[in-house]
Design a protein around this motif. Sequence first.
Motif, PDB file in Angstrom:
ATOM      1  N   GLU A  46      27.337  -3.011   4.563  1.00 25.03           N
ATOM      2  CA  GLU A  46      26.469  -4.166   4.758  1.00 25.03           C
ATOM      3  C   GLU A  46      27.199  -5.482   4.536  1.00 25.03           C
ATOM      4  OE1 GLU A  46      22.610  -4.176   2.932  1.00 25.03           O
ATOM      5  OE2 GLU A  46      22.647  -1.998   2.797  1.00 25.03           O
ATOM      6  N   PHE A  48      29.207  -6.305   1.729  1.00 23.27           N
ATOM      7  CA  PHE A  48      29.644  -6.625   0.381  1.00 23.27           C
ATOM      8  C   PHE A  48      31.123  -6.264   0.246  1.00 23.27           C
ATOM      9  CE2 PHE A  48      25.154  -6.498  -0.083  1.00 23.27           C
ATOM     10  CZ  PHE A  48      24.855  -7.342  -1.129  1.00 23.27           C
ATOM     11  N   VAL A  67      28.157 -11.750  -2.188  1.00 25.22           N
ATOM     12  CA  VAL A  67      26.814 -11.392  -2.638  1.00 25.22           C
ATOM     13  C   VAL A  67      25.769 -12.015  -1.722  1.00 25.22           C
ATOM     14  CG1 VAL A  67      25.132 -11.638  -4.477  1.00 25.22           C
ATOM     15  CG2 VAL A  67      27.470 -11.055  -5.007  1.00 25.22           C
ATOM     16  N   GLN A  68      24.780 -11.226  -1.413  1.00 23.99           N
ATOM     17  CA  GLN A  68      23.770 -11.687  -0.483  1.00 23.99           C
ATOM     18  C   GLN A  68      22.381 -11.604  -1.075  1.00 23.99           C
ATOM     19  OE1 GLN A  68      24.712  -8.864   2.526  1.00 23.99           O
ATOM     20  NE2 GLN A  68      25.982 -10.321   3.656  1.00 23.99           N
TER      21      GLN A  68
END
Lengths: 239, 239
Positions: A46, A48, A67-68
């Motif tokens: 995803e 990271f 970081v999301q």
Amino acid sequence: MKPRHRQDALVRNLRRQGTSTISRLAEEVGASRRTVLRDIAALRDEGFVIHSETGPGGGLFLDPRSVQTTARLSVAEVFALLISVASMRAAGTLPFSGLADAALAKIEKALPSDKVQDLRRFLDCLYVGPLAPEVDITNLGKMDPALLPAFEPAFLNRLRLRFHYRDAKGVETTRHVEPQAMLILPPLWYLVAWDPSRQDFRHFRMDRISAPECVEGSAFRRRQVPFDDSVRPVRQTLD
Amino acid sequence: MKPRHRQDALVRNLRRQGTSTISRLAEEVGASRRTVLRDIAALRDEGFVIHSETGPGGGLFLDPRSVQTTARLSVAEVFALLISVASMRAAGTLPFSGLADAALAKIEKALPSDKVQDLRRFLDCLYVGPLAPEVDITNLGKMDPALLPAFEPAFLNRLRLRFHYRDAKGVETTRHVEPQAMLILPPLWYLVAWDPSRQDFRHFRMDRISAPECVEGSAFRRRQVPFDDSVRPVRQTLD
DNA sequence: TTAATGATGCCAAAAACTGGCACCATAAAT
DNA sequence: ATTTATGGTGCCAGTTTTTGGCATCATTAA
């Protein structure tokens, strides 16, 4: 615990502790070593960025820059952000605006709806500029934000709008129009609409509009809005 | 198809068609009636407002205002949006800014990190104002956005920053400072920093900074930045 | 060499999801 | 009153996905 939540927990722990090992994380989130490894792989998929080092003293390290967030925004909120960013871009003075655009593009893409693209087309008509120095801001009323919810469905669903309008001379009339665009000339907002009864475009100062109402089931098609940047000099005549 | 994607498809179909029935949705997404019902329940749990009516002619209706997005944003992107919205609020002329604030609050809350709160504290120092009319914009260089990535970790982690600075007279020096705040006076950005060697605050025009570098492992504590709104009149003297 | 660590493949057990069914409630149409 | 179209719930067996354990390999510090 659902995979998604467990992965969020992993990210939280990694952020808090800086670096950690698979075994420690497994214990903390209450899952097996194998599962944590799978989750780490999923997080990497995803986007990271998780560095790892083998050997004693090794472990995992999460690059904080990757970081999301997973915020859930409503269409209205996206619209609000959109306006904010579009305005800043129009002002043309802030860096980071590229990043903000990228963020909004992501948000729009994640939105399970294509209505925001419609909104964007309206936004294209926006022009945000500095106020001419000779204009007395305190004398110009601002629109009442409480009225906005009534406008949103009109733009979203292309519905006719009915409202009372008090013109520059104080004369109050009832209008029934097809909203075409919003024109922002701080601190004033204008509604640009096609008035079928007059067969012409009209500008309405939003702060002079009251009791706006969507007319259900009255979808109309969009018309060519007859202005672009050339609206600028017209400014003083609008009201 | 994974549950998540099927639910997104349901929301899309409901948005597009306005209203629909369970059976029709089931056919469209290729699932059973029972599964669609379960998905609808799940969506409701997540906050989607879906009205339903029984009887012939009944069906489901999704309240468009409840549609949400699930975008994943990086900290840098959140920062960009934050600046955008904070600036607009400072300008004080746009409606929707309350909504934008709410959206950002959500984003921050969903961020598995508290670093953004730190950023926000810096943002509190921002002042964004209209450009004084007598200033010739074309003569004011803008900062190079390519330099920004170097600044971000300095603010995020309170690291000292080293850079070359060319002052108003064209003299180039090397500085080693503790960044305290960003000051935005469109179209210029200023870095407000504590200079330990001079034991004083200094303003640096961002477009005169070159080769910025974070000094690793040099965390410092924040100092009281000695200005607030009163900085406004100082404007002409900054450079 | 040893021990600690990340990483992968495999498989059976566990959990979650799915679809079918029966059934209920409601409201419009007949 | 009856019929019909609709949303909604409970249950259960079949299917799919996830999980955890195991063996195994690679890497690196001690």
